[in-house]
Structures are given as structure tokens and as C-alpha cells.
Write a protein that holds these residues in place. Sequence first.
Motif, PDB file in Angstrom:
ATOM      1  N   UNK A  76      -5.055   8.359   1.165  1.00 29.89           N
ATOM      2  CA  UNK A  76      -5.830   7.492   2.050  1.00 29.89           C
ATOM      3  C   UNK A  76      -5.461   6.016   1.942  1.00 29.89           C
ATOM      4  N   UNK A  77      -4.849   5.601   0.855  1.00 30.15           N
ATOM      5  CA  UNK A  77      -4.618   4.169   0.625  1.00 30.15           C
ATOM      6  C   UNK A  77      -3.862   3.476   1.763  1.00 30.15           C
ATOM      7  N   UNK A 125      -4.298  11.953  -6.180  1.00 32.26           N
ATOM      8  CA  UNK A 125      -3.558  12.370  -4.990  1.00 32.26           C
ATOM      9  C   UNK A 125      -4.364  12.090  -3.721  1.00 32.26           C
ATOM     10  N   UNK A 126      -5.651  12.339  -3.761  1.00 34.00           N
ATOM     11  CA  UNK A 126      -6.500  12.049  -2.599  1.00 34.00           C
ATOM     12  C   UNK A 126      -6.513  10.550  -2.329  1.00 34.00           C
ATOM     13  N   UNK A 140       0.830  -1.205   0.000  1.00 39.10           N
ATOM     14  CA  UNK A 140       0.000   0.000   0.000  1.00 39.10           C
ATOM     15  C   UNK A 140       0.865   1.255   0.000  1.00 39.10           C
ATOM     16  N   UNK A 141       1.940   1.240   0.798  1.00 39.42           N
ATOM     17  CA  UNK A 141       2.837   2.397   0.835  1.00 39.42           C
ATOM     18  C   UNK A 141       3.541   2.582  -0.502  1.00 39.42           C
ATOM     19  N   UNK A 163      -6.165  -3.693   0.870  1.00 38.39           N
ATOM     20  CA  UNK A 163      -6.425  -4.976   0.227  1.00 38.39           C
ATOM     21  C   UNK A 163      -7.095  -4.821  -1.135  1.00 38.39           C
ATOM     22  N   UNK A 164      -8.027  -3.884  -1.239  1.00 37.57           N
ATOM     23  CA  UNK A 164      -8.820  -3.751  -2.459  1.00 37.57           C
ATOM     24  C   UNK A 164      -8.604  -2.419  -3.180  1.00 37.57           C
ATOM     25  N   UNK A 165      -7.615  -1.651  -2.716  1.00 40.93           N
ATOM     26  CA  UNK A 165      -7.383  -0.339  -3.304  1.00 40.93           C
ATOM     27  C   UNK A 165      -6.914  -0.390  -4.742  1.00 40.93           C
TER      28      UNK A 165
END
Length: 222
Positions: A186-187, A181-182, A139-140, A195-197
Motif C-alpha cells: 500500500x505504501x 508485505x501488506x 515510496x517505491x 509522506x509519513x509511511x
Amino acid sequence: MTDNVDRADDPTADDPDVDVLREDIEQIKSAMAIEKRYPGQRRLWLVHGVVVGLAGVITNAMFVYPWPEYVYVLVWGAVFALVGFTQWQTSARAGSNVADPGPTPSWKVVFGTLVAGLFVVTSIVDPVRAEVESVLQGAFFFSLAFTVLGMGYLLAGTILRAYRIRAIDRYPFYVNGAWILVFALFMPHVEWLQYFGYAAFGILFFLHGVGTYYLLTYRLAD
């Protein structure tokens, strides 16, 4: 009192600068549709939307299997490379056929700087990512990649103004860059996005690409 009388006697005191107004009008008239400056750009919104959308859904499907982390990096690296290359080629072809209105930024420098920046930022935070679980590492990493992508769209929209592209054709770049960017912000902090991003990002990108293609081709076409 004297100042007021002088200002009233001077008929040009509040008159607008005719030369400035004439220049503004000429700039507005000279603004062109993006398809005239960059033939094929409208179609790229559709192509990129499909490519990124599929990549996002495929990435989430790959979670079912124990794929090594580098596989995800290769998949998205190829996606970003394809998006950047097709955008670059479209810009290069247009630049060889249409005379620029004056000194303009270099697309090569812009794309090259963004790619180099992604590698530098990733290498800086890599030791920090190693301290968290694998799901959060992904995610990062992708939030960084999405951040660079979003910045790229915002920069592209700004640069297109220097090429006198009409505002309605630049807005999709601004909108795309802003929501990316938003999303990137939040991701890493929203558990379900970890998990689903990827699929969510792909679907949103697809919807934006298809919607932009439809509007510019069928609703806002010349």
C-alpha cells in the motif's frame, strides 16, 4: 457387501499407524524454545524494534530538510545491515554450540540471496522510478526494501521449523513478515503513506518487536 464384511473383520483397518503417531509425538517433544536454540533471540526482537522504530521516525523528520536521496538509502541500508548482521551472528553462535537435528538450510545463503535480490530488483525498476516525482520515488524504493525484509521474516519462520523451533516462537516471524508485505503493497499507492509511511512503519515495527519480546520473555517463557 463382501468388502464391508472384510473391513469389519479386520481390526486394523481403521487403526492409526502407531509408528507415525510415535514419530509425530517425538517431533513435538523435540521442539525447543527459540531462546534455547538461539540464545539472545528474544532480546533481538527488542533491539531491532528500537533501531527500526528510530530510523523510521528520523527519516520522516529528515523530510523537513533538503537531504539528498542517497542519505535515506544509507540510513536504511545501515539499519537493514545491522538487523541482518545481528541475526546472522546469533544464528552462527548457536550453530557452533548446538548440534543440528539433521540437514538444514544455510542462513548465509538465505541472507545473501535476499540482499542480492534487493539490488537486482532495484536496478531493474530504477529507470521506471526516474519517471515519477521524488516523493513517489522514495515510496517505491522503500516498498521494495520492505518487501524483501518481509520475505526475509517469512523465510526465517519457515526455516526455523527445520531447526525444530516450537511454533509459538515462529509465529512472530510469520506475523511480522505478513504485515510488512501488506504495508509495502500500500505504501506507493496511499498518498499519506508516501509522506509519513516511514514513521508509521517504524512505529509498527517497534510495537511488534516490543510486544514479541514481552510475550516470549514474560508470558510464554519456559
